[in-house]
Design an enzyme around this catalytic site. Structure first.
Site, PDB file in Angstrom:
ATOM      1  N   ALA A 247     -79.233 -98.265 -32.685  1.00 28.95           N
ATOM      2  CA  ALA A 247     -78.154 -97.349 -33.102  1.00 28.95           C
ATOM      3  C   ALA A 247     -76.844 -98.135 -33.286  1.00 28.95           C
ATOM      4  CB  ALA A 247     -77.969 -96.246 -32.074  1.00 28.95           C
ATOM      5  N   GLY A 248     -76.574 -99.048 -32.362  1.00 24.84           N
ATOM      6  CA  GLY A 248     -75.362 -99.868 -32.478  1.00 24.84           C
ATOM      7  C   GLY A 248     -75.443-100.796 -33.688  1.00 24.84           C
TER       8      GLY A 248
END
Ligand code: RIB
Length: 309
Positions: A247-248
Protein backbone atom coordinates in the site's frame (compact mmCIF):
# COMPACT_ATOMS: atom_id res chain seq x y z
CA UNK A 1 10.35 10.63 -16.96
CA UNK A 2 10.74 8.99 -13.54
CA UNK A 3 13.67 6.85 -12.40
CA UNK A 4 13.21 4.44 -9.51
CA UNK A 5 16.33 3.06 -7.84
CA UNK A 6 15.41 0.09 -5.68
CA UNK A 7 14.73 -3.54 -4.93
CA UNK A 8 12.95 -6.34 -6.76
CA UNK A 9 11.73 -9.39 -4.82
CA UNK A 10 9.70 -12.47 -5.49
CA UNK A 11 7.15 -12.49 -2.67
CA UNK A 12 6.34 -15.90 -1.18
CA UNK A 13 2.96 -15.23 0.35
CA UNK A 14 0.90 -17.26 2.81
CA UNK A 15 -2.47 -16.30 4.24
CA UNK A 16 -3.12 -17.32 7.86
CA UNK A 17 -5.78 -16.56 10.45
CA UNK A 18 -3.22 -14.67 12.52
CA UNK A 19 0.51 -13.97 12.37
CA UNK A 20 2.23 -16.66 14.51
CA UNK A 21 3.58 -15.68 17.92
CA UNK A 22 7.11 -16.73 18.94
CA UNK A 23 7.26 -20.54 19.06
CA UNK A 24 3.79 -20.98 17.52
CA UNK A 25 2.99 -23.02 14.38
CA UNK A 26 0.06 -21.97 12.22
CA UNK A 27 -1.36 -23.60 9.08
CA UNK A 28 -1.88 -21.96 5.70
CA UNK A 29 -3.74 -23.35 2.72
CA UNK A 30 -1.36 -22.41 -0.10
CA UNK A 31 1.82 -20.58 -1.03
CA UNK A 32 1.68 -17.94 -3.76
CA UNK A 33 4.58 -16.44 -5.73
CA UNK A 34 3.80 -12.77 -6.34
CA UNK A 35 5.93 -10.07 -7.99
CA UNK A 36 7.09 -7.61 -5.33
CA UNK A 37 9.99 -5.66 -3.84
CA UNK A 38 9.53 -2.08 -2.69
CA UNK A 39 11.43 -0.63 -5.65
CA UNK A 40 9.63 -2.73 -8.26
CA UNK A 41 6.22 -2.13 -6.65
CA UNK A 42 6.79 1.63 -6.70
CA UNK A 43 7.98 1.37 -10.29
CA UNK A 44 4.87 -0.56 -11.35
CA UNK A 45 2.58 1.90 -9.56
CA UNK A 46 4.27 4.87 -11.24
CA UNK A 47 4.08 3.21 -14.67
CA UNK A 48 0.55 1.81 -14.33
CA UNK A 49 -0.69 5.21 -13.20
CA UNK A 50 0.61 7.17 -16.14
CA UNK A 51 4.34 7.79 -15.60
CA UNK A 52 7.16 6.94 -18.03
CA UNK A 53 9.48 4.96 -15.79
CA UNK A 54 13.00 3.50 -15.81
CA UNK A 55 14.17 1.24 -13.04
CA UNK A 56 17.72 0.72 -11.71
CA UNK A 57 18.14 -2.44 -9.63
CA UNK A 58 19.30 -6.07 -9.75
CA UNK A 59 17.90 -9.58 -9.96
CA UNK A 60 19.61 -12.96 -10.19
CA UNK A 61 20.19 -14.99 -13.32
CA UNK A 62 17.29 -17.23 -12.39
CA UNK A 63 13.64 -17.83 -13.27
CA UNK A 64 12.35 -15.50 -10.59
CA UNK A 65 14.54 -12.74 -12.01
CA UNK A 66 13.11 -13.41 -15.48
CA UNK A 67 9.58 -13.25 -14.12
CA UNK A 68 10.18 -9.97 -12.26
CA UNK A 69 11.65 -8.31 -15.33
CA UNK A 70 8.81 -9.59 -17.56
CA UNK A 71 6.27 -8.14 -15.11
CA UNK A 72 7.90 -4.72 -15.36
CA UNK A 73 8.00 -4.95 -19.15
CA UNK A 74 4.27 -5.70 -19.18
CA UNK A 75 3.82 -2.32 -17.50
CA UNK A 76 6.10 -0.71 -20.13
CA UNK A 77 8.94 0.03 -17.73
CA UNK A 78 12.41 0.62 -19.19
CA UNK A 79 14.32 -2.29 -17.61
CA UNK A 80 17.74 -1.67 -19.19
CA UNK A 81 19.01 -0.46 -15.78
CA UNK A 82 18.30 -3.81 -14.13
CA UNK A 83 21.47 -5.83 -13.68
CA UNK A 84 21.59 -9.64 -13.79
CA UNK A 85 23.65 -10.55 -10.72
CA UNK A 86 25.38 -13.80 -9.84
CA UNK A 87 23.49 -13.58 -6.51
CA UNK A 88 20.00 -15.11 -6.36
CA UNK A 89 16.95 -12.91 -6.89
CA UNK A 90 15.68 -11.27 -3.70
CA UNK A 91 12.88 -13.05 -1.87
CA UNK A 92 10.33 -11.75 0.62
CA UNK A 93 8.50 -14.15 2.91
CA UNK A 94 5.13 -12.62 3.68
CA UNK A 95 2.43 -13.72 6.11
CA UNK A 96 -0.92 -11.97 5.69
CA UNK A 97 -3.50 -12.36 8.47
CA UNK A 98 -7.30 -12.42 8.22
CA UNK A 99 -7.47 -8.64 8.74
CA UNK A 100 -5.04 -7.89 5.91
CA UNK A 101 -2.08 -7.04 8.17
CA UNK A 102 1.28 -8.57 7.29
CA UNK A 103 4.72 -9.56 8.56
CA UNK A 104 7.59 -9.58 6.05
CA UNK A 105 11.14 -10.96 6.07
CA UNK A 106 13.34 -10.08 3.09
CA UNK A 107 16.30 -12.12 1.86
CA UNK A 108 18.11 -9.40 -0.09
CA UNK A 109 20.16 -11.52 -2.51
CA UNK A 110 20.84 -9.60 -5.74
CA UNK A 111 19.41 -6.39 -4.27
CA UNK A 112 22.60 -6.07 -2.27
CA UNK A 113 24.80 -6.65 -5.30
CA UNK A 114 24.42 -3.16 -6.74
CA UNK A 115 27.30 -0.74 -6.53
CA UNK A 116 27.60 3.02 -6.80
CA UNK A 117 29.26 2.30 -10.16
CA UNK A 118 26.15 0.44 -11.35
CA UNK A 119 24.05 3.52 -10.58
CA UNK A 120 26.55 5.87 -12.25
CA UNK A 121 26.43 3.71 -15.35
CA UNK A 122 22.79 4.73 -15.71
CA UNK A 123 23.26 8.43 -14.95
CA UNK A 124 21.69 9.23 -18.35
CA UNK A 125 18.36 7.86 -17.07
CA UNK A 126 18.44 10.15 -14.05
CA UNK A 127 19.61 13.07 -16.22
CA UNK A 128 16.55 12.54 -18.44
CA UNK A 129 14.14 12.33 -15.49
CA UNK A 130 12.18 14.99 -13.65
CA UNK A 131 11.80 12.77 -10.55
CA UNK A 132 13.98 10.17 -8.84
CA UNK A 133 12.35 7.87 -6.29
CA UNK A 134 14.13 5.41 -3.99
CA UNK A 135 13.11 3.18 -1.07
CA UNK A 136 15.70 1.64 1.26
CA UNK A 137 15.91 -2.09 0.48
CA UNK A 138 19.22 -1.68 -1.43
CA UNK A 139 22.61 -0.67 0.01
CA UNK A 140 22.57 2.84 1.46
CA UNK A 141 25.49 4.02 -0.71
CA UNK A 142 23.46 3.49 -3.87
CA UNK A 143 20.49 5.37 -2.45
CA UNK A 144 22.90 8.20 -1.53
CA UNK A 145 24.28 8.16 -5.07
CA UNK A 146 20.80 8.19 -6.61
CA UNK A 147 19.83 11.22 -4.53
CA UNK A 148 23.14 12.93 -5.33
CA UNK A 149 22.63 12.44 -9.08
CA UNK A 150 19.02 13.60 -8.72
CA UNK A 151 20.27 16.87 -7.25
CA UNK A 152 23.02 17.17 -9.87
CA UNK A 153 20.44 16.94 -12.66
CA UNK A 154 17.77 19.12 -11.06
CA UNK A 155 15.27 16.30 -10.45
CA UNK A 156 12.77 16.20 -7.59
CA UNK A 157 14.24 13.62 -5.19
CA UNK A 158 11.76 11.46 -3.29
CA UNK A 159 12.98 9.11 -0.57
CA UNK A 160 10.69 6.47 0.90
CA UNK A 161 12.60 5.50 4.09
CA UNK A 162 11.34 1.90 4.19
CA UNK A 163 12.34 -0.43 5.73
CA UNK A 164 13.00 1.88 8.66
CA UNK A 165 16.56 2.73 9.61
CA UNK A 166 18.45 5.74 10.95
CA UNK A 167 19.86 7.82 8.07
CA UNK A 168 22.86 10.16 7.80
CA UNK A 169 22.20 13.90 7.43
CA UNK A 170 24.28 13.79 4.27
CA UNK A 171 21.51 11.69 2.67
CA UNK A 172 18.57 13.60 4.15
CA UNK A 173 20.03 16.89 2.89
CA UNK A 174 19.63 15.58 -0.68
CA UNK A 175 15.92 14.81 -0.29
CA UNK A 176 13.11 17.06 -1.53
CA UNK A 177 10.20 14.88 -0.40
CA UNK A 178 10.50 12.28 2.37
CA UNK A 179 7.61 9.81 2.75
CA UNK A 180 7.97 7.98 6.09
CA UNK A 181 5.20 6.23 8.00
CA UNK A 182 4.89 6.98 11.74
CA UNK A 183 7.32 4.22 12.75
CA UNK A 184 9.93 5.30 10.21
CA UNK A 185 9.51 8.92 11.31
CA UNK A 186 10.05 7.84 14.93
CA UNK A 187 13.25 5.94 14.03
CA UNK A 188 14.57 8.79 11.88
CA UNK A 189 13.84 11.57 14.36
CA UNK A 190 14.22 9.72 17.66
CA UNK A 191 10.99 11.45 18.78
CA UNK A 192 7.54 10.04 19.62
CA UNK A 193 5.07 9.99 16.69
CA UNK A 194 1.85 8.75 18.31
CA UNK A 195 -0.23 11.88 17.66
CA UNK A 196 -0.44 14.36 14.77
CA UNK A 197 1.18 17.00 16.96
CA UNK A 198 4.08 14.64 17.76
CA UNK A 199 4.42 13.84 14.04
CA UNK A 200 4.59 17.57 13.29
CA UNK A 201 7.33 18.15 15.87
CA UNK A 202 9.30 15.08 14.68
CA UNK A 203 8.86 16.15 11.05
CA UNK A 204 10.05 19.69 11.77
CA UNK A 205 13.15 18.28 13.45
CA UNK A 206 13.89 16.19 10.35
CA UNK A 207 13.43 19.17 8.06
CA UNK A 208 16.36 20.84 9.83
CA UNK A 209 18.57 18.47 7.79
CA UNK A 210 17.44 20.16 4.57
CA UNK A 211 14.45 18.03 3.51
CA UNK A 212 11.98 20.37 1.80
CA UNK A 213 8.76 18.51 2.63
CA UNK A 214 7.44 15.42 4.34
CA UNK A 215 4.43 13.27 3.63
CA UNK A 216 3.86 11.12 6.71
CA UNK A 217 1.67 8.16 5.83
CA UNK A 218 -0.62 7.16 8.70
CA UNK A 219 -2.07 3.86 7.42
CA UNK A 220 -5.86 3.72 7.57
CA UNK A 221 -5.95 7.21 9.15
CA UNK A 222 -4.64 9.07 6.10
CA UNK A 223 -1.50 11.17 5.71
CA UNK A 224 0.02 14.37 6.99
CA UNK A 225 1.82 16.86 4.75
CA UNK A 226 4.44 19.15 6.23
CA UNK A 227 6.74 21.83 4.82
CA UNK A 228 8.34 24.95 6.27
CA UNK A 229 5.13 26.96 5.79
CA UNK A 230 2.20 24.66 6.43
CA UNK A 231 0.92 21.31 7.63
CA UNK A 232 -2.16 19.63 6.15
CA UNK A 233 -3.90 16.43 7.27
CA UNK A 234 -5.49 14.34 4.52
CA UNK A 235 -8.03 11.83 5.90
CA UNK A 236 -7.99 8.44 4.20
CA UNK A 237 -10.58 6.93 1.90
CA UNK A 238 -11.78 4.30 4.37
CA UNK A 239 -12.33 0.84 2.94
CA UNK A 240 -12.23 -2.74 4.23
CA UNK A 241 -8.66 -4.01 4.01
CA UNK A 242 -7.89 -7.36 2.35
CA UNK A 243 -4.09 -7.08 2.22
CA UNK A 244 -1.98 -4.04 3.11
CA UNK A 245 1.12 -5.36 1.29
CA UNK A 246 2.57 -2.65 -0.99
CA UNK A 247 0.00 0.00 0.00
CA UNK A 248 2.86 2.38 0.84
CA UNK A 249 4.64 1.48 -2.40
CA UNK A 250 1.47 2.16 -4.35
CA UNK A 251 1.19 5.55 -2.59
CA UNK A 252 4.76 6.51 -3.51
CA UNK A 253 4.50 5.36 -7.13
CA UNK A 254 1.16 7.09 -7.64
CA UNK A 255 2.50 10.27 -6.04
CA UNK A 256 5.46 10.53 -8.43
CA UNK A 257 3.31 9.55 -11.43
CA UNK A 258 0.96 12.46 -10.70
CA UNK A 259 3.83 14.88 -10.00
CA UNK A 260 5.56 13.87 -13.25
CA UNK A 261 2.39 14.86 -15.12
CA UNK A 262 2.55 18.32 -13.56
CA UNK A 263 -0.14 17.85 -10.89
CA UNK A 264 0.12 20.04 -7.80
CA UNK A 265 1.36 18.37 -4.60
CA UNK A 266 -2.11 18.40 -2.93
CA UNK A 267 -3.67 16.80 -6.03
CA UNK A 268 -0.84 14.27 -6.26
CA UNK A 269 -1.34 13.34 -2.60
CA UNK A 270 -5.08 12.87 -3.14
CA UNK A 271 -4.38 10.72 -6.22
CA UNK A 272 -1.92 8.61 -4.20
CA UNK A 273 -4.43 8.20 -1.34
CA UNK A 274 -7.05 6.97 -3.79
CA UNK A 275 -4.63 4.54 -5.46
CA UNK A 276 -3.54 3.04 -2.15
CA UNK A 277 -7.18 2.75 -0.98
CA UNK A 278 -7.84 0.55 -4.01
CA UNK A 279 -4.64 -1.45 -3.47
CA UNK A 280 -5.49 -2.50 0.10
CA UNK A 281 -8.72 -4.13 -1.10
CA UNK A 282 -6.77 -6.50 -3.36
CA UNK A 283 -4.31 -9.28 -2.48
CA UNK A 284 -0.60 -9.27 -3.33
CA UNK A 285 1.94 -6.57 -4.07
CA UNK A 286 2.09 -5.68 -7.79
CA UNK A 287 -1.26 -7.33 -8.68
CA UNK A 288 -3.01 -5.03 -6.17
CA UNK A 289 -1.88 -1.81 -7.86
CA UNK A 290 -4.69 -0.06 -9.78
CA UNK A 291 -4.66 1.07 -13.40
CA UNK A 292 -5.63 4.50 -14.70
CA UNK A 293 -9.02 3.02 -15.67
CA UNK A 294 -9.56 1.98 -12.04
CA UNK A 295 -8.70 5.52 -10.99
CA UNK A 296 -11.15 7.07 -13.45
CA UNK A 297 -13.93 5.00 -11.88
CA UNK A 298 -12.77 5.73 -8.33
CA UNK A 299 -15.78 7.78 -7.19
CA UNK A 300 -18.25 5.07 -8.15
CA UNK A 301 -15.98 2.36 -6.75
CA UNK A 302 -15.60 4.21 -3.45
CA UNK A 303 -19.30 5.00 -3.14
CA UNK A 304 -19.97 1.25 -3.07
CA UNK A 305 -17.26 0.48 -0.52
CA UNK A 306 -16.87 3.46 1.78
CA UNK A 307 -16.97 2.42 5.42
CA UNK A 308 -18.51 5.65 6.69
CA UNK A 309 -21.75 5.51 4.62
O1 RIB B 1 6.34 -3.10 0.59
C1 RIB B 1 5.98 -4.41 0.25
C2 RIB B 1 7.17 -5.16 -0.24
O2 RIB B 1 8.09 -5.27 0.81
C3 RIB B 1 6.89 -6.56 -0.68
O3 RIB B 1 6.51 -6.68 -2.02
C4 RIB B 1 8.17 -7.29 -0.33
O4 RIB B 1 8.88 -7.72 -1.43
C5 RIB B 1 8.97 -6.32 0.52
O5 RIB B 1 9.98 -5.78 -0.20
Amino acid sequence: MITVVGSLNMDLVVQTEHIPRVGETVLARDLRHVEGGKGANQTVAAARLGGRVSMIGAVGRDEMGDRLIEALETDKVNVSGIKRSSEATGIAMIIVDANGNNAITVVSGANHDISVQDVRQHEDKIAGSSIVLAPLECPLQIVMEAMLLAKKHGCISVLNPAPAQALPEELLSRVDILTPNETELHILSGLPTDTLEECRIAGEKLMESGIKSLIITLGSKGCYYLDSKESIFYPSYEVTMTDSTAAGDCFNGALVAALSKGESLPDAIDFAMKASAISVTRPGAQPSIPTLDDMENFDLWYEERRLDK
